[in-house]
Design a protein around this motif. Structure first.
Motif, PDB file in Angstrom:
ATOM      1  N   GLU A  34       0.827  -1.234  -0.100  1.00 34.79           N
ATOM      2  CA  GLU A  34       0.164  -0.138   0.238  1.00 34.79           C
ATOM      3  C   GLU A  34       0.914   1.263   0.009  1.00 34.79           C
ATOM      4  OE1 GLU A  34      -2.513  -0.248   3.478  1.00 34.79           O
ATOM      5  OE2 GLU A  34      -3.778  -1.900   2.426  1.00 34.79           O
ATOM      6  N   GLY A  35       1.930   1.239   0.801  1.00 34.47           N
ATOM      7  CA  GLY A  35       2.893   2.454   0.869  1.00 34.47           C
ATOM      8  C   GLY A  35       3.465   2.594  -0.576  1.00 34.47           C
ATOM      9  N   LYS A  36       3.744   1.505  -1.180  1.00 37.95           N
ATOM     10  CA  LYS A  36       4.554   1.512  -2.674  1.00 37.95           C
ATOM     11  C   LYS A  36       3.441   2.421  -3.774  1.00 37.95           C
ATOM     12  CE  LYS A  36       8.028  -1.986  -2.431  1.00 37.95           C
ATOM     13  NZ  LYS A  36       8.448  -3.323  -2.936  1.00 37.95           N
ATOM     14  N   ALA A  37       2.220   1.729  -3.343  1.00 38.36           N
ATOM     15  CA  ALA A  37       1.270   2.298  -4.170  1.00 38.36           C
ATOM     16  C   ALA A  37       0.821   3.736  -4.012  1.00 38.36           C
ATOM     17  CB  ALA A  37      -0.180   1.401  -4.146  1.00 38.36           C
ATOM     18  N   GLN A  38       0.808   4.127  -2.794  1.00 37.46           N
ATOM     19  CA  GLN A  38       0.685   5.554  -2.399  1.00 37.46           C
ATOM     20  C   GLN A  38       1.688   6.337  -2.982  1.00 37.46           C
ATOM     21  OE1 GLN A  38      -0.090   6.084   1.577  1.00 37.46           O
ATOM     22  NE2 GLN A  38      -0.777   8.411   1.546  1.00 37.46           N
ATOM     23  N   GLY A  39       3.008   5.891  -2.863  1.00 38.95           N
ATOM     24  CA  GLY A  39       4.021   6.652  -3.148  1.00 38.95           C
ATOM     25  C   GLY A  39       4.195   6.963  -4.720  1.00 38.95           C
ATOM     26  N   LEU A  40       3.702   5.989  -5.596  1.00 36.99           N
ATOM     27  CA  LEU A  40       3.569   5.892  -6.981  1.00 36.99           C
ATOM     28  C   LEU A  40       2.372   6.936  -7.229  1.00 36.99           C
ATOM     29  CD1 LEU A  40       4.268   2.268  -8.197  1.00 36.99           C
ATOM     30  CD2 LEU A  40       5.714   4.195  -8.397  1.00 36.99           C
ATOM     31  N   ALA A  41       1.372   7.003  -6.581  1.00 43.15           N
ATOM     32  CA  ALA A  41       0.224   7.779  -6.963  1.00 43.15           C
ATOM     33  C   ALA A  41       0.834   9.081  -6.437  1.00 43.15           C
ATOM     34  CB  ALA A  41      -0.895   7.396  -6.246  1.00 43.15           C
ATOM     35  N   GLY A  42       1.413   9.165  -5.579  1.00 43.08           N
ATOM     36  CA  GLY A  42       2.183  10.684  -5.231  1.00 43.08           C
ATOM     37  C   GLY A  42       2.838  10.889  -6.398  1.00 43.08           C
ATOM     38  N   LYS A  43       3.636  10.309  -6.887  1.00 47.88           N
ATOM     39  CA  LYS A  43       4.651  10.915  -8.018  1.00 47.88           C
ATOM     40  C   LYS A  43       3.895  11.273  -9.305  1.00 47.88           C
ATOM     41  CE  LYS A  43       8.753   9.207 -10.622  1.00 47.88           C
ATOM     42  NZ  LYS A  43       9.551   8.145 -10.797  1.00 47.88           N
TER      43      LYS A  43
END
Length: 79
Positions: A34-43
């Motif tokens: 979930e953290g990786k996904a949130q980070g990618l969404a932020g990018k």
């Protein structure tokens, strides 16, 4: 607004990284993912904000050029 998108993007990137690290440290693969996904969404949000800003600049430049052309044409007809 592009600045708003950029700020939200950075916020999501940081929060996502924190979540990813927390998941990694605790061994919680779900939280890590979930953290990786949130980070990618932020990018993506940040890049979207950058694109909106650039598009706005280009549109402004085009409008300026069009105004210059119209003014030139008017000037030629006024002579």
């Amino acid at each position: 607004m592009s600045l708003e998108d950029q700020v939200k993007g950075k916020t999501d990137k940081v929060a996502g990284k924190a979540k990813e690290v927390a998941g990694n440290v605790t061994g919680d693969k779900q939280t890590e993912a979930e953290g990786k996904a949130q980070g990618l969404a932020g990018k993506a949000k940040g890049l979207f904000g950058d694109a909106k800003e650039k598009a706005s600049e280009v549109a402004g430049n085009v409008a300026d050029k069009a105004t210059d052309v119209v003014d030139d044409v008017k000037e030629k007809f006024d002579k």
